[in-house]
Design an enzyme around this catalytic site. Sequence first.
Site, short mmCIF file in Angstrom:
data_model
loop_
_atom_site.label_atom_id
_atom_site.label_comp_id
_atom_site.label_asym_id
_atom_site.label_seq_id
_atom_site.Cartn_x
_atom_site.Cartn_y
_atom_site.Cartn_z
N GLU A 297 0.84 -1.18 0.05
CA GLU A 297 0.00 0.07 -0.14
C GLU A 297 0.83 1.37 0.05
O GLU A 297 1.96 1.35 0.74
CB GLU A 297 -0.92 -0.06 1.27
CG GLU A 297 -1.86 1.03 1.58
CD GLU A 297 -2.51 1.16 2.79
OE1 GLU A 297 -3.63 1.90 2.89
OE2 GLU A 297 -2.30 0.50 3.79
N LYS A 352 -9.37 1.86 -2.79
CA LYS A 352 -9.76 1.72 -1.21
C LYS A 352 -11.10 2.15 -0.98
O LYS A 352 -11.29 3.31 -0.91
CB LYS A 352 -8.75 1.93 -0.37
CG LYS A 352 -8.87 1.48 1.11
CD LYS A 352 -7.65 1.90 1.92
CE LYS A 352 -8.02 1.22 3.31
NZ LYS A 352 -6.76 2.00 4.04
N CYS A 404 -5.17 -2.89 3.42
CA CYS A 404 -5.28 -2.72 4.95
C CYS A 404 -6.45 -2.70 5.53
O CYS A 404 -6.77 -3.92 6.06
CB CYS A 404 -4.59 -1.27 5.05
SG CYS A 404 -3.73 -0.83 6.56
#
Length: 542
Positions: A297, A352, A404
């Site tokens: 990420e 995301k 994440c």
Amino acid sequence: MAVTVADPEPGAPHQPARTRRFPRARQLRLAAALVSGFAYYLSFSPRPLWWLAPLAFAGFALVLRGRSFRGAFGYGFAFGFVFFLPLLTWLLDFLGPDFGPWPWLGLSFALALYYGLAGGLITWVSRLPLAPLWGALIFIALETPRAWFPFGGFPWGRVAFSQPEGAFLPLASIGGAPLVGLAVVLSGFCLAALVGRLWDGREALTAALRTRPAVFAATGTLLPVVAGLALWPSIGTGAQDGELTVATVQGNAPDIGLALQGERDVLRRNTIAESERLLDAIHAGRVPKPDLLLWPESATTVTGPDPQVDQLVANFGVPALIGAIYELPDRHLQNSVIAWDPHTGPGQRYAKQQLVPFGEYVPARKVAELVTPFLDTETVDMVPGDGTNQAMAVAGTKVGTFVCYEAAFDYPARDAVRDGAELLVVPTNNAWYGESEMSLQQLAMSRLRAVEHGRSVVVSAVSGVSAIVAPDGTVTSSTGLFTADSLVGRVPLRTQTTLSDRLGAWTEYGLLALAIAGVAGGLVLRFRTRRTSAGTAGEAAG
């Protein structure tokens, strides 16, 4: 005039002594709630003490026996507060000394209120048949609104995340995280009910064991464990559509918490440097050539054409999934994963969806600006994605991505598998959180997701822990924290969907509906009991 005070009835306790005993009993119950809450924390990674979780819930349930709503709320809050405080200490590493302990304490306080509410509501169903089941349903049902509020949801510390190994884990393939959590709490609550039954009937032990509630309690204690163990052989790990050699690069980062926000160039340089070391190892024959390259990420920032990354991916000669902060045409940013072809460059992109509050966006910004000096008008919130390209066609297969924080939520991985993903990858940047337990807590979530969806999961971290997880939740290889390293491993590609995937969110909402029905039934029973008692008292008075 002398006043004669009648002696108490024979056998009645002396009132002052009774008054002294009550505070002592409350103190013992409070101590038991605190010990149980801390034991629950100890069941989480990095400790492989999964079996402590049902024991902690057994202790919690014993504390709640015979309590009023208000008392149970207080004990539930104490249980939750002493659980969340140590679990979330990584917030102190993230924010640093400038913020002090208040965000950590405030979030722990807010989340513990859910446990307080659970404790109070459990008293409403305590007189229903199968009371431990209704209580477990209530506790798990309150994990659903916790995924919505506060700050867009914070499901960290869900019961299922304490079970990345052990007897309950296979249940994830049937009903996902909600079913695993229900099994753990039910086992603990039934154990408490059995202990309580034996204690109440200690003068006639054999008779107590023969009662229907005792039989249910014993069954409820053992059945979730037996069911989980019986499911282990059904957890598939073999390849169904070939295998893939995957390489993930961990470039490392400085351990500076929130200040890492201004060090994106360092992350890029470190990731490129480790990628070049991996490339040298491949050319020297020390590691096999991968079919797919993974970057973690936010390993780089993409604002336009990037010849350096183009050349690097071309040198590998295989497609890559590049974790990047991507600049949109309107200059807003998205936390993204970009499919990078060695010949044609960047292609499909996943953004995301579940952003980190106060990390990637600021909830209630106007209020936050009044209470903290660390926000200014130049700080811009990231833009969440819409779920497009949740599963991207790359390296001859479909790879599902969740980034994440999204590991804590059920829907990203589930949507990716439903879209055809045969492998799951989790780019993450945990360098914000120091050498805390946070990275391993998050890895436990990915291990649960592997079993839940019957897929290998590759965790690609900036500074660790990177890992390759088999479809049965086993970690086949991993890196350390704050080290530059790479992993290369062969993973099976799987196409079969689990029952958990087919049921989807119906499991969670079904359990929520049952919990609501239980609370409603408990209220009706309490109302009828009070009305009957009032009627009996009236007849006696007449």
